[in-house]
Write a protein that holds these residues in place. Sequence first.
Motif, mmCIF file in Angstrom:
data_model
loop_
_atom_site.group_PDB
_atom_site.id
_atom_site.type_symbol
_atom_site.label_atom_id
_atom_site.label_comp_id
_atom_site.label_asym_id
_atom_site.label_seq_id
_atom_site.Cartn_x
_atom_site.Cartn_y
_atom_site.Cartn_z
ATOM 1 N N GLU A 1 41.706 138.351 31.224
ATOM 2 C CA GLU A 1 40.683 139.372 31.017
ATOM 3 C C GLU A 1 39.755 139.462 32.224
ATOM 4 O O GLU A 1 39.328 140.553 32.611
ATOM 5 C CB GLU A 1 39.873 139.048 29.758
ATOM 6 C CG GLU A 1 38.871 140.108 29.355
ATOM 7 C CD GLU A 1 39.520 141.345 28.742
ATOM 8 O OE1 GLU A 1 38.817 142.351 28.573
ATOM 9 O OE2 GLU A 1 40.735 141.296 28.432
ATOM 10 N N LYS B 1 40.666 141.862 35.053
ATOM 11 C CA LYS B 1 40.736 143.298 34.802
ATOM 12 C C LYS B 1 39.618 144.076 35.487
ATOM 13 O O LYS B 1 39.599 145.304 35.440
ATOM 14 C CB LYS B 1 40.691 143.575 33.296
ATOM 15 C CG LYS B 1 41.929 143.103 32.541
ATOM 16 C CD LYS B 1 41.819 143.433 31.064
ATOM 17 C CE LYS B 1 43.071 142.996 30.303
ATOM 18 N NZ LYS B 1 42.974 143.323 28.864
ATOM 19 N N ALA B 2 38.676 143.372 36.077
ATOM 20 C CA ALA B 2 37.554 144.029 36.754
ATOM 21 C C ALA B 2 37.176 143.194 37.960
ATOM 22 O O ALA B 2 37.763 142.139 38.217
ATOM 23 C CB ALA B 2 36.371 144.193 35.796
ATOM 24 N N GLU C 1 32.176 143.199 31.726
ATOM 25 C CA GLU C 1 32.272 144.653 31.804
ATOM 26 C C GLU C 1 33.226 145.215 30.762
ATOM 27 O O GLU C 1 33.087 146.363 30.336
ATOM 28 C CB GLU C 1 32.702 145.070 33.206
ATOM 29 C CG GLU C 1 31.654 144.781 34.264
ATOM 30 C CD GLU C 1 32.090 145.217 35.646
ATOM 31 O OE1 GLU C 1 33.253 145.660 35.784
ATOM 32 O OE2 GLU C 1 31.287 145.131 36.587
ATOM 33 N N THR C 2 34.225 144.432 30.347
ATOM 34 C CA THR C 2 35.190 144.894 29.344
ATOM 35 C C THR C 2 34.892 144.310 27.968
ATOM 36 O O THR C 2 35.741 144.377 27.079
ATOM 37 C CB THR C 2 36.620 144.508 29.770
ATOM 38 O OG1 THR C 2 36.721 143.075 29.874
ATOM 39 C CG2 THR C 2 36.969 145.127 31.114
ATOM 40 N N ASN C 3 33.695 143.755 27.785
ATOM 41 C CA ASN C 3 33.342 143.095 26.531
ATOM 42 C C ASN C 3 32.334 143.934 25.763
ATOM 43 O O ASN C 3 31.339 144.397 26.332
ATOM 44 C CB ASN C 3 32.772 141.704 26.828
ATOM 45 C CG ASN C 3 32.586 140.884 25.577
ATOM 46 O OD1 ASN C 3 31.605 141.039 24.860
ATOM 47 N ND2 ASN C 3 33.532 140.005 25.309
ATOM 48 N N THR D 1 38.391 150.503 26.188
ATOM 49 C CA THR D 1 39.149 149.925 27.296
ATOM 50 C C THR D 1 40.631 150.210 27.096
ATOM 51 O O THR D 1 41.147 150.119 25.982
ATOM 52 C CB THR D 1 38.939 148.406 27.419
ATOM 53 O OG1 THR D 1 39.559 147.745 26.318
ATOM 54 C CG2 THR D 1 37.458 148.065 27.451
ATOM 55 N N SER E 1 44.330 149.107 28.901
ATOM 56 C CA SER E 1 44.984 148.205 29.839
ATOM 57 C C SER E 1 46.496 148.359 29.683
ATOM 58 O O SER E 1 47.044 148.078 28.616
ATOM 59 C CB SER E 1 44.565 146.753 29.576
ATOM 60 O OG SER E 1 45.211 145.877 30.478
ATOM 61 N N ASP F 1 43.868 149.291 34.575
ATOM 62 C CA ASP F 1 42.779 148.993 33.648
ATOM 63 C C ASP F 1 41.672 150.036 33.788
ATOM 64 O O ASP F 1 41.299 150.415 34.908
ATOM 65 C CB ASP F 1 42.202 147.604 33.925
ATOM 66 C CG ASP F 1 43.197 146.494 33.632
ATOM 67 O OD1 ASP F 1 43.476 146.257 32.455
ATOM 68 O OD2 ASP F 1 43.703 145.886 34.598
ATOM 69 N N THR G 1 37.836 151.257 31.851
ATOM 70 C CA THR G 1 36.768 150.941 30.900
ATOM 71 C C THR G 1 35.756 152.075 30.893
ATOM 72 O O THR G 1 35.321 152.546 31.951
ATOM 73 C CB THR G 1 36.054 149.630 31.276
ATOM 74 O OG1 THR G 1 37.002 148.564 31.318
ATOM 75 C CG2 THR G 1 34.974 149.297 30.252
ATOM 76 N N GLN H 1 32.024 152.940 29.083
ATOM 77 C CA GLN H 1 30.887 152.449 28.313
ATOM 78 C C GLN H 1 29.954 153.608 27.961
ATOM 79 O O GLN H 1 29.619 154.424 28.826
ATOM 80 C CB GLN H 1 30.096 151.404 29.094
ATOM 81 C CG GLN H 1 30.862 150.163 29.469
ATOM 82 C CD GLN H 1 30.026 149.212 30.304
ATOM 83 O OE1 GLN H 1 28.833 149.435 30.524
ATOM 84 N NE2 GLN H 1 30.634 148.137 30.776
#
Length: 744
Positions: free
Chosen positions: A132, A135-136, A146-148, A633, A635, A646, A648, A650
């Motif tokens: 994970e 991915k950024a 950032e992906t959470n 997100t 992926s 990937d 994302t 927000q």
Amino acid sequence: MNKVIMGLFALIVCSITSAQVSDELKGVIKAKENGETIELVGANVYWSGTQTGTISDGSGRFNVPRVSGKNFLVVSYIGYVTDTIDVSNKKNLKIELLPDQQLDEVQVAGKKPGAYLSRLDPIATINVTGEELCKAACCNLSESFETNASVDVAYSDAATGAKQIQLLGLSGNYVQMMTENMPNFRGLATPYGLTYIPGTWMDAIQISKGTSTVVNGFEALTGQINVEYKKPLDSEKFFLNLFGSDMGRAEANVNGSIHVNDKMKTAVFAHYSKDMMSNDLNDDGFRDEPLLSQLNLMNRWDFNNKKGFTSQLGLKFIDEERLGGEMEFDDNKPSDEYYGIKIDTKRLEAFGKAGYIFKDQVSSIGLVANWSHHKQNSFYGLKTYDATQNSFYANLLFQSIIGNENNKFTTGLSFQGDMFDELLQMDYRDGNTSNNYLRDEFVPGMYFQYTYSIPERLTLIAGVRSDFHNIYGTLFTPRLHAKYNIAPKTILRASAGKGFRSPNVLAENSYLLASSRQLLIADDIDIEEAWNYGANITQYFDVAGKELTFNMEFYRTDFVNQLVADADQSARLISFYNLDGKSYANNFQVEAKYEMLRGLDVVGAWRMNDVKTTYNGVLMERPLNSKYKGLLTLSYATPLKKWQFDYTLQFNGGGRVPTTLENSPVNQRPDRFEPYQIMNAQVTKFFRKWNVYIGAENLADFKQPNPIIAGDDPFGSEFDSSLTWGPVLGRRIYFGLRYFIDRE
């Protein structure tokens, strides 16, 4: 003398201590698909009749601690027949699961797991794996979320580069930051500690919501974030990461591990990063981000005598310099010609762990300890702030059972010590404005925790601890956690408990010195105290041969006492005082995760925050907080994982801004900010031993308009960089290369 004794004691303990011991069973889980053998990633592995287990990693491998009297291991994976294996006298397993013929089609992509909610942990814990993190642009811990959907990271102000974390709608002060289950980055390290852990050093991150167990202390009012560094046992023989961005940032990371022999192993980690270009994309005359230079080194050793005793020892050093302020400022000392910011930090850490498992295989004793020396020399315009903090933590714990494996307990003694020496000078030209803040905090404590389980159905954890603070007296902390498997694919969790936190007003808020606001600190600041309670339900659905995970949760934090930072009384000051009235945070979140197509993982989440505090007698919305957050997100990894894409998105809701009506009209700001969106994307190309990646953060180039108030008159009374609610930087394009030699 106390400082010397404390430091020597810490080093002695660290030199003989280390990590948790375990007699482990290792193995790998595989299956055949279309005639090809693949590793099963994220398979459940647990001892029959217990809640003790783990999941397989990105290579299908697992390590699970042995449980006395248990010889049957259960292995399950959606789309495959669950297998129960007799592992008596076995140390390494090769397991191959068979397809479940009841399903019309079985599709398994050999992707490594990203972020997932642990099925076995009684506490709602999100595990963020190394996959994970890739991915950024995960250059450090601050960029790891950032992906959470649960954790937010934002700039604390628009001038110093300080960042703060948010969990359950509250700032990171209320989150217990841990490294390898030891409290870390307290006090002086709070504003900038998120940049002290390079992304390439991290093996995983665990995010626990609500109160944690009593084992790790009386803090964690809203949760815990624990970082696990890479271990010498299974980290790469050699790893190289090179990174660069269009804003002039460059960094290099080199990791390596050596197995000295079958009992002793070591690993070395090195990181260097530097900003080589000043940027002022919003034309306010100030650097959008300080020029940062950081050298970060760590060495760790692991020892296992293969007879029940293991230990770890580590040493870490950081040398960091930040240079910010007006674009024309480029000096090493304060100036009244141009507004400058310089923060020079040196930090030394030592940590150790030791543990022993007794011959009965159900009782163990362990000791963990860490020590840190943090020195900061800094100035903000005409203000200087020099501070030193020495901290020491130790936790001695004993674990065993009462009668059988369904009744376990953990008890122990702990100690936390922090010694602060802070010197604040409001105008470097006038020595009469100096204030010296000296404070020593010593907190010995003891705790007892009982765990009751009905295998594969119910787990209850009840704990109490008493800590004896030399300033605030006795702190009594009760906590309760429950996990109930309503059905094989339906899990309910609940928690309730109290937490305390000793506020360090100046150390934790030093970034506010980059403002003309005065800091008005009450003389009677008390310890912060809050109750946290919440529930979480997770449902797993079988959809077209794949698993859909749906999670819904609600948490509430009620403060008994809180350090209130009041920026509404006047645009000329920030007042710090004890809570007089109500303060609470309600947090509701839903999240779903599904493999939409083979290789395409989709995560969607939505969170609502209701956070209010009493300011000067009025219950008001907490400022600079978004009311909601949405996350999407995507992926996608191509077959055999030659490429990965990937993306994302927000969604950030609007919120309140403290009043600026006292300012002149040109320096006034709206009392609310509007919702905004942030997009990030990355493309990775994989080769056998290396990969290259290119990506962009903030693709739409959204920036908070005019984040610095009165930047044209930084020595005037209206200058303020603290009212930051959105991104300060615009679009950033980055690229990098990773090269690795894996261990067999």
